[in-house]
Design an enzyme around this catalytic site. Sequence first.
Site, PDB file in Angstrom:
ATOM      1  N   PHE A  88       0.838  -1.199   0.000  1.00  0.00           N
ATOM      2  CA  PHE A  88       0.000   0.000   0.000  1.00  0.00           C
ATOM      3  C   PHE A  88       0.873   1.248   0.000  1.00  0.00           C
ATOM      4  O   PHE A  88       1.758   1.398   0.854  1.00  0.00           O
ATOM      5  CB  PHE A  88      -0.905  -0.019   1.241  1.00  0.00           C
ATOM      6  CG  PHE A  88      -1.878   1.111   1.327  1.00  0.00           C
ATOM      7  CD1 PHE A  88      -2.925   1.208   0.434  1.00  0.00           C
ATOM      8  CD2 PHE A  88      -1.755   2.073   2.321  1.00  0.00           C
ATOM      9  CE1 PHE A  88      -3.838   2.248   0.520  1.00  0.00           C
ATOM     10  CE2 PHE A  88      -2.660   3.113   2.424  1.00  0.00           C
ATOM     11  CZ  PHE A  88      -3.712   3.205   1.513  1.00  0.00           C
ATOM     12  N   SER A 134       3.401  -6.834   2.597  1.00  0.00           N
ATOM     13  CA  SER A 134       2.470  -5.954   3.296  1.00  0.00           C
ATOM     14  C   SER A 134       1.067  -6.083   2.700  1.00  0.00           C
ATOM     15  O   SER A 134       0.487  -7.170   2.707  1.00  0.00           O
ATOM     16  CB  SER A 134       2.988  -4.511   3.237  1.00  0.00           C
ATOM     17  OG  SER A 134       2.308  -3.686   4.138  1.00  0.00           O
ATOM     18  N   MET A 135       0.478  -5.006   2.140  1.00  0.00           N
ATOM     19  CA  MET A 135      -0.821  -5.144   1.500  1.00  0.00           C
ATOM     20  C   MET A 135      -0.758  -6.089   0.316  1.00  0.00           C
ATOM     21  O   MET A 135      -1.767  -6.728  -0.038  1.00  0.00           O
ATOM     22  CB  MET A 135      -1.364  -3.785   1.044  1.00  0.00           C
ATOM     23  CG  MET A 135      -2.750  -3.871   0.410  1.00  0.00           C
ATOM     24  SD  MET A 135      -3.270  -2.392  -0.474  1.00  0.00           S
ATOM     25  CE  MET A 135      -2.301  -2.530  -1.985  1.00  0.00           C
ATOM     26  N   ASP A 155       9.133  -4.336  13.141  1.00  0.00           N
ATOM     27  CA  ASP A 155       8.344  -3.783  12.045  1.00  0.00           C
ATOM     28  C   ASP A 155       7.555  -2.604  12.595  1.00  0.00           C
ATOM     29  O   ASP A 155       6.737  -2.768  13.489  1.00  0.00           O
ATOM     30  CB  ASP A 155       7.404  -4.866  11.492  1.00  0.00           C
ATOM     31  CG  ASP A 155       6.669  -4.449  10.230  1.00  0.00           C
ATOM     32  OD1 ASP A 155       6.405  -3.253  10.057  1.00  0.00           O
ATOM     33  OD2 ASP A 155       6.353  -5.332   9.411  1.00  0.00           O
ATOM     34  N   HIS A 190      10.151  -3.153   8.068  1.00  0.00           N
ATOM     35  CA  HIS A 190       8.965  -3.585   7.311  1.00  0.00           C
ATOM     36  C   HIS A 190       9.265  -3.963   5.859  1.00  0.00           C
ATOM     37  O   HIS A 190       8.834  -5.012   5.378  1.00  0.00           O
ATOM     38  CB  HIS A 190       7.898  -2.492   7.352  1.00  0.00           C
ATOM     39  CG  HIS A 190       6.645  -2.865   6.638  1.00  0.00           C
ATOM     40  ND1 HIS A 190       5.847  -3.922   7.038  1.00  0.00           N
ATOM     41  CD2 HIS A 190       6.039  -2.347   5.530  1.00  0.00           C
ATOM     42  CE1 HIS A 190       4.812  -4.031   6.229  1.00  0.00           C
ATOM     43  NE2 HIS A 190       4.907  -3.091   5.300  1.00  0.00           N
TER      44      HIS A 190
END
Length: 255
Positions: A26, A94-95, A194, A224
Amino acid sequence: MPVLPGAEPFVHDGSEDIGVLLCHGFTGTPQSMRGWGEHLAADGITVRCPRLPGHGTDWRDLNRTGWNDWYAAVDRELAELNGRCRSVFAFGLSMGGTLTLRLAQNHPELSGIVLVNPSVTTLRRDAFLLPALSRVVPSLAGVAGDIAKPGAVEVGYDRTPLRAAASLQRLWRLVRADLGRVRQPVLLMRSATDHVVEPANSRIVLDGIRSGDVTEVVLRDSFHVATLDHDAPSVFAGSVEFVHRIHRERVEEPA
């Protein structure tokens, strides 16, 4: 809007045996996945990494899109890979991990998935305000660039578009509700530190999926965006080993 330098999609036509779809995060871009894609391509693997709608231009563009647009983009790429390769995998950061999980839920034919710091929720106490806040506040400070490695830079937005973030929140709910539909082999890699996605996210995923082949790897030296961080070589090498093992097992299965 013009595309940010480095944010272009990554495409490589390699073997017809193994194909990999890479899904970025994202407010991020394919730049965060390019090194991964190049590593896979060097191994002869066919790779697709699309630039998700609303990403890689201006953060205001992202507010004009939603999770259905992002999912449709990766679903199209998956269909193309399915028509080209014998074993197809989806990898997500992530996303991108959220989208990868949704692909696995909707496409049982997917050979396996690799998740790096996947997001399915947030523990922020103010998260419940997001649907209302997004109607009056366009954006807040960005989350891109959480990297431990000095000099490493992520190409992404410096703002978090709130209407898009509210849409991501809706996708999280769908994915969490359907985690039991994920039965493919899973390699999940999470950073010990993270600052964007809390550890609870990986635990929710691991507790909810119904895969019989699950490997969890803790990345000790990355934040992250691990695909641009110190542990990137381990992420890349581990994923290649994973896809070759699963492909070999599929090919060797009795008819």
